[in-house]
Motif scaffolding. Structure first.
Motif, PDB file in Angstrom:
ATOM      1  N   HIS A   1       0.823  -1.207   0.000  1.00  9.05           N
ATOM      2  CA  HIS A   1       0.000   0.000   0.000  1.00  9.05           C
ATOM      3  C   HIS A   1       0.864   1.267   0.000  1.00  9.05           C
ATOM      4  CE1 HIS A   1      -3.356   2.652   0.635  1.00  9.05           C
ATOM      5  NE2 HIS A   1      -2.783   3.142   1.729  1.00  9.05           N
ATOM      6  N   THR A   2       1.887   1.309   0.831  1.00  5.44           N
ATOM      7  CA  THR A   2       2.776   2.475   0.892  1.00  5.44           C
ATOM      8  C   THR A   2       3.480   2.686  -0.434  1.00  5.44           C
ATOM      9  OG1 THR A   2       3.109   2.128   3.263  1.00  5.44           O
ATOM     10  CG2 THR A   2       4.743   3.496   2.116  1.00  5.44           C
ATOM     11  N   GLY A   3       4.047   1.617  -0.977  1.00  2.00           N
ATOM     12  CA  GLY A   3       4.748   1.713  -2.258  1.00  2.00           C
ATOM     13  C   GLY A   3       3.827   2.108  -3.396  1.00  2.00           C
TER      14      GLY A   3
ATOM     15  N   ALA B   1       1.839   5.881  -7.348  1.00  2.44           N
ATOM     16  CA  ALA B   1       0.729   6.592  -7.983  1.00  2.44           C
ATOM     17  C   ALA B   1       1.007   8.096  -8.053  1.00  2.44           C
ATOM     18  CB  ALA B   1      -0.569   6.324  -7.227  1.00  2.44           C
ATOM     19  N   GLU B   2       1.546   8.644  -6.977  1.00  2.00           N
ATOM     20  CA  GLU B   2       1.887  10.071  -6.979  1.00  2.00           C
ATOM     21  C   GLU B   2       2.966  10.369  -8.010  1.00  2.00           C
ATOM     22  OE1 GLU B   2       0.342  12.627  -5.483  1.00  2.00           O
ATOM     23  OE2 GLU B   2      -1.095  11.088  -4.888  1.00  2.00           O
ATOM     24  N   ARG B   3       3.930   9.479  -8.142  1.00  2.00           N
ATOM     25  CA  ARG B   3       5.011   9.663  -9.114  1.00  2.00           C
ATOM     26  C   ARG B   3       4.467   9.636 -10.544  1.00  2.00           C
ATOM     27  NH1 ARG B   3      10.537   8.217  -9.612  1.00  2.00           N
ATOM     28  NH2 ARG B   3      11.137   8.947 -11.658  1.00  2.00           N
ATOM     29  N   VAL B   4       3.593   8.682 -10.824  1.00  2.00           N
ATOM     30  CA  VAL B   4       3.005   8.569 -12.161  1.00  2.00           C
ATOM     31  C   VAL B   4       2.168   9.806 -12.473  1.00  2.00           C
ATOM     32  CG1 VAL B   4       1.349   7.264 -13.589  1.00  2.00           C
ATOM     33  CG2 VAL B   4       3.099   6.056 -12.259  1.00  2.00           C
TER      34      VAL B   4
ATOM     35  N   CYS C   1       1.644  14.339 -15.748  1.00  2.00           N
ATOM     36  CA  CYS C   1       0.788  15.529 -15.575  1.00  2.00           C
ATOM     37  C   CYS C   1      -0.687  15.143 -15.518  1.00  2.00           C
ATOM     38  CB  CYS C   1       1.033  16.547 -16.682  1.00  2.00           C
ATOM     39  SG  CYS C   1       2.732  17.132 -16.749  1.00  2.00           S
ATOM     40  N   LEU C   2      -1.004  14.211 -14.672  1.00  5.13           N
ATOM     41  CA  LEU C   2      -2.397  13.742 -14.552  1.00  5.13           C
ATOM     42  C   LEU C   2      -3.113  14.461 -13.428  1.00  5.13           C
ATOM     43  CD1 LEU C   2      -1.691   9.934 -14.938  1.00  5.13           C
ATOM     44  CD2 LEU C   2      -2.564  11.498 -16.655  1.00  5.13           C
TER      45      LEU C   2
END
Length: 132
Positions: free
Chosen positions: A116-118, A123-126, A131-132
Motif C-alpha cells: 500500500h505504501t509503495g 501513484a503520486e510519481r506517475v 501531468c495527470l
C-alpha cells in the motif's frame, strides 16, 4: 497456505514480515512478457487512437531480487516490445522497473508487487510524470 502465496521469485508475505523461502525456488526470467502482449498493446493503441484517448504505458518498479533474476534478454524483450508498439501509435511510456525511488524493500508486498505504501508513492510519481 503460505507456500501457495509465494510469488515467482520465491518470496512470500507473512503479516508484517517478508521472508524468502526455498520452495518454489527462484528462476531466471528470459521472457518476462507473454507472447501475445505486443499484439494486445497494438489493439489497445488503435482503440485509444480511434477514440481520442491518451495511451499511457508503464513498467512498474520491482525489487532488486526480481531484477537480479531477470536476464539481459528479458530486459531486451521489454524494450523491444515498447519500440515495436511505438511504430503503430503514439504512446507515452516510462520504465520504472529499476527506478532509484523504489529500491527500498519496505515498499513491496513481495519481490514484484508494491504494498500500500509503495503503491501510493508510485501513484503520486506517475501522476507527476504524466501531468495527470
Amino acid at each position: 497456505s503460505f507456500i501457495d502465496s509465494v510469488d515467482e521469485t520465491g518470496y512470500g508475505q507473512l503479516p508484517g514480515i517478508k521472508q524468502q523461502i526455498h520452495a518454489p525456488g527462484p528462476t531466471h526470467y528470459t521472457q518476462i512478457i507473454p507472447d501475445n502482449y505486443c499484439d494486445n498493446l497494438k489493439i489497445i493503441a488503435h482503440i485509444c487512437h480511434d477514440n481520442n484517448v491518451r495511451f499511457i504505458a508503464i513498467t512498474p518498479p520491482a525489487t532488486n531480487t526480481f531484477l537480479s533474476y531477470t536476464t539481459p534478454e528479458g530486459f531486451a524483450q521489454l524494450d523491444s516490445i515498447i519500440e515495436n508498439i511505438r511504430q503503430y501509435s503514439h504512446i507515452e511510456y516510462h520504465n520504472y522497473i529499476a527506478d532509484s525511488m523504489f529500491r527500498a524493500d519496505s515498499l513491496y508486498y513481495d519481490a514484484s508487487h508494491l504494498n500500500h505504501t509503495g503503491a501510493s508513492l508510485f501513484a503520486e510519481r506517475v501522476k507527476k510524470d504524466f501531468c495527470l
